[in-house]
Design a protein around this motif. Structure first.
Motif, PDB file in Angstrom:
ATOM      1  N   UNK A 256     -40.004 -24.247  55.431  1.00  0.00           N
ATOM      2  CA  UNK A 256     -39.583 -25.004  56.604  1.00  0.00           C
ATOM      3  C   UNK A 256     -39.562 -26.503  56.352  1.00  0.00           C
ATOM      4  N   UNK A 257     -40.299 -26.965  55.355  1.00  0.00           N
ATOM      5  CA  UNK A 257     -40.406 -28.400  55.106  1.00  0.00           C
ATOM      6  C   UNK A 257     -39.145 -28.939  54.435  1.00  0.00           C
ATOM      7  N   UNK A 258     -38.986 -30.253  54.545  1.00  0.00           N
ATOM      8  CA  UNK A 258     -37.900 -30.945  53.869  1.00  0.00           C
ATOM      9  C   UNK A 258     -38.085 -30.823  52.367  1.00  0.00           C
ATOM     10  N   UNK A 259     -36.996 -30.839  51.622  1.00  0.00           N
ATOM     11  CA  UNK A 259     -37.064 -30.607  50.176  1.00  0.00           C
ATOM     12  C   UNK A 259     -37.926 -31.622  49.438  1.00  0.00           C
TER      13      UNK A 259
ATOM     14  N   UNK B  29     -34.531 -28.486  45.155  1.00  0.00           N
ATOM     15  CA  UNK B  29     -33.314 -28.566  45.957  1.00  0.00           C
ATOM     16  C   UNK B  29     -33.143 -27.351  46.861  1.00  0.00           C
ATOM     17  N   UNK B  30     -32.331 -27.509  47.894  1.00  0.00           N
ATOM     18  CA  UNK B  30     -31.979 -26.413  48.790  1.00  0.00           C
ATOM     19  C   UNK B  30     -30.687 -25.739  48.357  1.00  0.00           C
ATOM     20  N   UNK B  31     -30.008 -26.291  47.378  1.00  0.00           N
ATOM     21  CA  UNK B  31     -28.719 -25.771  46.955  1.00  0.00           C
ATOM     22  C   UNK B  31     -28.872 -24.841  45.757  1.00  0.00           C
ATOM     23  N   UNK B  32     -27.834 -24.044  45.516  1.00  0.00           N
ATOM     24  CA  UNK B  32     -27.859 -23.067  44.435  1.00  0.00           C
ATOM     25  C   UNK B  32     -26.420 -22.676  44.105  1.00  0.00           C
ATOM     26  N   UNK B  33     -26.245 -21.922  43.038  1.00  0.00           N
ATOM     27  CA  UNK B  33     -24.938 -21.426  42.648  1.00  0.00           C
ATOM     28  C   UNK B  33     -24.803 -19.967  43.071  1.00  0.00           C
ATOM     29  N   UNK B  34     -23.575 -19.562  43.383  1.00  0.00           N
ATOM     30  CA  UNK B  34     -23.283 -18.207  43.842  1.00  0.00           C
ATOM     31  C   UNK B  34     -22.207 -17.577  42.964  1.00  0.00           C
ATOM     32  N   UNK B  35     -22.308 -16.289  42.740  1.00  0.00           N
ATOM     33  CA  UNK B  35     -21.207 -15.507  42.186  1.00  0.00           C
ATOM     34  C   UNK B  35     -20.521 -14.846  43.365  1.00  0.00           C
ATOM     35  N   UNK B  36     -19.259 -15.188  43.597  1.00  0.00           N
ATOM     36  CA  UNK B  36     -18.507 -14.660  44.730  1.00  0.00           C
ATOM     37  C   UNK B  36     -17.423 -13.741  44.201  1.00  0.00           C
ATOM     38  N   UNK B  37     -17.331 -12.548  44.800  1.00  0.00           N
ATOM     39  CA  UNK B  37     -16.309 -11.586  44.390  1.00  0.00           C
ATOM     40  C   UNK B  37     -15.159 -11.628  45.390  1.00  0.00           C
ATOM     41  N   UNK B  38     -13.956 -11.796  44.869  1.00  0.00           N
ATOM     42  CA  UNK B  38     -12.757 -11.852  45.704  1.00  0.00           C
ATOM     43  C   UNK B  38     -12.522 -10.472  46.326  1.00  0.00           C
ATOM     44  N   UNK B  39     -12.225 -10.402  47.629  1.00  0.00           N
ATOM     45  CA  UNK B  39     -12.028  -9.092  48.268  1.00  0.00           C
ATOM     46  C   UNK B  39     -10.724  -8.403  47.874  1.00  0.00           C
ATOM     47  N   UNK B  40      -9.744  -9.149  47.389  1.00  0.00           N
ATOM     48  CA  UNK B  40      -8.465  -8.516  47.079  1.00  0.00           C
ATOM     49  C   UNK B  40      -8.310  -8.136  45.606  1.00  0.00           C
ATOM     50  N   UNK B  41      -8.760  -9.002  44.683  1.00  0.00           N
ATOM     51  CA  UNK B  41      -8.559  -8.701  43.258  1.00  0.00           C
ATOM     52  C   UNK B  41      -9.861  -8.443  42.510  1.00  0.00           C
TER      53      UNK B  41
ATOM     54  N   UNK C  75     -23.100 -25.586  48.438  1.00  0.00           N
ATOM     55  CA  UNK C  75     -22.699 -26.644  49.361  1.00  0.00           C
ATOM     56  C   UNK C  75     -21.369 -27.235  48.869  1.00  0.00           C
ATOM     57  N   UNK C  76     -20.302 -26.455  48.939  1.00  0.00           N
ATOM     58  CA  UNK C  76     -19.009 -26.913  48.410  1.00  0.00           C
ATOM     59  C   UNK C  76     -18.480 -28.073  49.243  1.00  0.00           C
ATOM     60  N   UNK C  77     -17.755 -28.962  48.586  1.00  0.00           N
ATOM     61  CA  UNK C  77     -17.175 -30.121  49.261  1.00  0.00           C
ATOM     62  C   UNK C  77     -15.682 -29.952  49.495  1.00  0.00           C
ATOM     63  N   UNK C  78     -15.073 -28.957  48.853  1.00  0.00           N
ATOM     64  CA  UNK C  78     -13.646 -28.695  49.045  1.00  0.00           C
ATOM     65  C   UNK C  78     -13.421 -27.187  49.087  1.00  0.00           C
TER      66      UNK C  78
ATOM     67  N   UNK D  50     -26.747 -14.594  44.707  1.00  0.00           N
ATOM     68  CA  UNK D  50     -27.294 -15.878  44.276  1.00  0.00           C
ATOM     69  C   UNK D  50     -27.611 -15.789  42.787  1.00  0.00           C
ATOM     70  N   UNK D  51     -27.143 -16.787  42.019  1.00  0.00           N
ATOM     71  CA  UNK D  51     -27.385 -16.771  40.587  1.00  0.00           C
ATOM     72  C   UNK D  51     -28.865 -17.105  40.318  1.00  0.00           C
ATOM     73  N   UNK D  52     -29.456 -16.451  39.336  1.00  0.00           N
ATOM     74  CA  UNK D  52     -30.844 -16.795  39.001  1.00  0.00           C
ATOM     75  C   UNK D  52     -30.926 -18.194  38.424  1.00  0.00           C
ATOM     76  N   UNK D  53     -32.061 -18.838  38.631  1.00  0.00           N
ATOM     77  CA  UNK D  53     -32.229 -20.213  38.188  1.00  0.00           C
ATOM     78  C   UNK D  53     -32.416 -20.272  36.751  1.00  0.00           C
TER      79      UNK D  53
END
Length: 86
Positions: free
Chosen positions: A19-22, A30-42, A51-54, A83-86
């Motif tokens: 609950x505390x600030x980072x 950090x509160x951020x992390x990398x993700x492996x995302x699977x496309x639903x169509x291909x 935390x993507x910016x675009x 979520x990718x392992x650190x």
């Protein structure tokens, strides 16, 4: 509610640390992390930042995978992720 004397400052509860600030945690992180995302169509897997910016688009089929919200990314409906392992 426990008083200040009842708290163990060397070994705080995990729930209270999340609950505390980072920067206010016992061990800063950090509160951020990398993700492996699977496309639903291909079904190709793309690595994105939490935390993507675009807008993130699938390289194979040009489907939108994630949109920025000012904080954490909003994944499109049907996308599976892990979520990718650190």
């Amino acid at each position: 509610m426990p008083s200040f004397k009842d708290q163990n400052l060397l070994y705080p509860h995990e729930a209270s640390e999340k609950r505390k600030h980072k920067l206010r945690r016992l061990v800063q992180g950090p509160n951020s992390y990398f993700l492996d995302v699977k496309c639903p169509s291909c079904y190709t897997i793309t690595t994105i930042f939490s935390h993507v910016a675009s807008v993130v688009i699938c390289a194979a089929c040009n489907t939108v995978l994630a949109q920025p919200t000012g904080g954490k990314a909003r994944l499109t409906e049907g996308c599976s992720y892990r979520r990718k392992p650190e």
